[in-house]
Design an enzyme around this catalytic site. Structure first.
Site, PDB file in Angstrom:
ATOM      1  N   ASP A   1      -1.777  -6.247   6.244  1.00 45.05           N
ATOM      2  CA  ASP A   1      -1.488  -6.563   4.846  1.00 45.05           C
ATOM      3  C   ASP A   1      -1.183  -8.055   4.744  1.00 45.05           C
ATOM      4  O   ASP A   1      -0.219  -8.535   5.350  1.00 45.05           O
ATOM      5  CB  ASP A   1      -0.299  -5.735   4.364  1.00 45.05           C
ATOM      6  CG  ASP A   1      -0.569  -4.242   4.496  1.00 45.05           C
ATOM      7  OD1 ASP A   1      -1.080  -3.657   3.519  1.00 45.05           O
ATOM      8  OD2 ASP A   1      -0.296  -3.676   5.572  1.00 45.05           O
TER       9      ASP A   1
ATOM     10  N   ASP B   1      -3.972  -4.872   1.103  1.00 38.37           N
ATOM     11  CA  ASP B   1      -4.333  -4.255   2.377  1.00 38.37           C
ATOM     12  C   ASP B   1      -5.749  -4.703   2.714  1.00 38.37           C
ATOM     13  O   ASP B   1      -6.719  -4.192   2.156  1.00 38.37           O
ATOM     14  CB  ASP B   1      -4.235  -2.737   2.244  1.00 38.37           C
ATOM     15  CG  ASP B   1      -4.649  -1.998   3.511  1.00 38.37           C
ATOM     16  OD1 ASP B   1      -5.019  -2.671   4.503  1.00 38.37           O
ATOM     17  OD2 ASP B   1      -4.608  -0.757   3.498  1.00 38.37           O
TER      18      ASP B   1
ATOM     19  N   ASN C   1      -7.167  -4.379   5.665  1.00 40.07           N
ATOM     20  CA  ASN C   1      -7.767  -3.591   6.742  1.00 40.07           C
ATOM     21  C   ASN C   1      -8.428  -4.500   7.777  1.00 40.07           C
ATOM     22  O   ASN C   1      -9.513  -4.202   8.297  1.00 40.07           O
ATOM     23  CB  ASN C   1      -8.768  -2.580   6.181  1.00 40.07           C
ATOM     24  CG  ASN C   1      -8.109  -1.243   5.863  1.00 40.07           C
ATOM     25  OD1 ASN C   1      -7.335  -0.714   6.664  1.00 40.07           O
ATOM     26  ND2 ASN C   1      -8.398  -0.691   4.699  1.00 40.07           N
TER      27      ASN C   1
ATOM     28  N   ASP D   1       2.704   4.763   5.089  1.00 38.83           N
ATOM     29  CA  ASP D   1       2.393   4.284   6.442  1.00 38.83           C
ATOM     30  C   ASP D   1       2.332   2.753   6.487  1.00 38.83           C
ATOM     31  O   ASP D   1       2.212   2.172   7.568  1.00 38.83           O
ATOM     32  CB  ASP D   1       1.098   4.899   6.987  1.00 38.83           C
ATOM     33  CG  ASP D   1      -0.027   4.940   5.972  1.00 38.83           C
ATOM     34  OD1 ASP D   1       0.122   4.385   4.868  1.00 38.83           O
ATOM     35  OD2 ASP D   1      -1.078   5.548   6.281  1.00 38.83           O
ATOM     36  N   HIS D   2       2.422   2.105   5.336  1.00 45.38           N
ATOM     37  CA  HIS D   2       2.526   0.648   5.230  1.00 45.38           C
ATOM     38  C   HIS D   2       3.932   0.276   4.772  1.00 45.38           C
ATOM     39  O   HIS D   2       4.666   1.120   4.234  1.00 45.38           O
ATOM     40  CB  HIS D   2       1.547   0.094   4.187  1.00 45.38           C
ATOM     41  CG  HIS D   2       0.110   0.237   4.536  1.00 45.38           C
ATOM     42  ND1 HIS D   2      -0.689  -0.834   4.868  1.00 45.38           N
ATOM     43  CD2 HIS D   2      -0.702   1.332   4.579  1.00 45.38           C
ATOM     44  CE1 HIS D   2      -1.930  -0.414   5.101  1.00 45.38           C
ATOM     45  NE2 HIS D   2      -1.943   0.892   4.929  1.00 45.38           N
TER      46      HIS D   2
ATOM     47  N   GLU E   1      -3.886   1.852  -3.007  1.00 44.42           N
ATOM     48  CA  GLU E   1      -3.980   3.304  -2.780  1.00 44.42           C
ATOM     49  C   GLU E   1      -3.041   4.084  -3.705  1.00 44.42           C
ATOM     50  O   GLU E   1      -2.275   4.934  -3.258  1.00 44.42           O
ATOM     51  CB  GLU E   1      -3.711   3.643  -1.306  1.00 44.42           C
ATOM     52  CG  GLU E   1      -4.913   3.429  -0.408  1.00 44.42           C
ATOM     53  CD  GLU E   1      -4.857   4.244   0.867  1.00 44.42           C
ATOM     54  OE1 GLU E   1      -5.456   5.333   0.892  1.00 44.42           O
ATOM     55  OE2 GLU E   1      -4.225   3.792   1.840  1.00 44.42           O
TER      56      GLU E   1
ATOM     57  N   ASN F   1       0.875  -1.171   0.000  1.00 46.30           N
ATOM     58  CA  ASN F   1       0.000   0.000   0.000  1.00 46.30           C
ATOM     59  C   ASN F   1       0.915   1.225   0.000  1.00 46.30           C
ATOM     60  O   ASN F   1       1.538   1.552   1.013  1.00 46.30           O
ATOM     61  CB  ASN F   1      -0.914   0.001   1.227  1.00 46.30           C
ATOM     62  CG  ASN F   1      -1.857   1.200   1.244  1.00 46.30           C
ATOM     63  OD1 ASN F   1      -1.490   2.308   0.866  1.00 46.30           O
ATOM     64  ND2 ASN F   1      -3.081   0.983   1.719  1.00 46.30           N
TER      65      ASN F   1
END
Length: 259
Positions: free
Chosen positions: A220, A149, A151, A249-250, A34, A7
């Protein structure tokens, strides 16, 4: 074959860091989430010059998924089946043609917050469609993997502070139950097939010094069909990538397959 999921939290923000990671990690296939770009705005030439075939399913400013592959891609499909009214760009799949053809499915599962509420209902409905797609591929006996991802924090050990996430859409009982139903179809969660124990994370919030405190979560994932699980060699999280310049941030997660 090395397949990674990452991501990137915006192709514009990661326009320098992503090629550097690709040069360093050398994945044969990279599933991106993303990308936050329409298809025509994605810098495909940059990656084609690096030897990758590029397929995207983009959306302006939000969501967006892509496949970068050094191997040929066939039968590319965009959008998760089951809801023709869903306009969010969260799913792309294609067959990677190597020594063994593998259906790779790249996904960016909805966050679902605030929960309960309409966004959470959408998350659970999306997961039901995801399960239906997995069931269809299993019925066809197609070797496949679903990566990206999710989530979803599968278990408490996948968060530094699980108590903080109890009412969050990423860890609510309904979310975890939907994820377990998916795995229980006969899929293998690649990372946990190779690495056990706590303190393995793939996401750290930009806020409150989460990275420095290692206050992370593991969201992930790679889920493998039985035929692909049979050739799994390794699965790891590239945590060091988070320390690079202008990081997402991943961080990437990858599998090595022995085909």
């Amino acid at each position: 074959m090395k397949i990674a999921t990452f991501n990137i939290n915006g192709i514009k923000a990661r326009i320098a860091a992503l090629p550097e990671w690709l040069k360093d990690a050398q994945p044969d296939v990279a599933l991106l989430q993303e990308i936050k770009s329409v298809d025509e705005g994605f810098p495909r030439e940059l990656f084609e010059d690096m030897g990758y075939n590029v397929e995207t399913h983009g959306q302006k400013s939000f969501n967006g998924v892509a496949i970068l592959s050094k191997l040929p891609l066939e039968d590319v499909r965009r959008g998760l089946p089951g809801d023709d009214s869903d306009e969010q760009a969260r799913w792309i799949e294609a067959t990677v043609v190597g020594k063994q053809a593998i259906r790779v499915c790249g996904l960016y599962l909805p966050n679902g917050n605030p929960a309960p509420g309409p966004k959470y209902d959408y998350k659970l409905a999306w997961m039901a469609r995801l399960q239906a797609r997995a069931e269809a591929l299993l019925a066809e006996e197609t070797p496949f993997l679903m990566a990206g991802d999710y989530n979803i924090i599968p278990q408490d050990e996948d968060a530094r502070h699980p108590e903080v996430w109890q009412e969050d859409a990423l860890a609510r009982p309904e979310s975890r139950a939907a994820y377990r139903r998916l795995v229980n179809l006969g899929l293998t969660e690649a990372f946990r097939a190779r690495v056990h124990g706590p303190e393995h994370y793939s996401f750290w919030d930009y806020q409150a010094g989460a990275w420095n405190k290692d206050d992370g979560i593991r969201i992930d994932h790679f889920l493998l069909s039985p035929a692909v699980a049979d050739i799994l060699v390794d699965c790891q999280i590239d945590k060091h990538v988070r320390a690079g310049e202008k990081p997402s941030d991943h961080v990437p997660v990858w599998v090595e397959l022995g085909n």
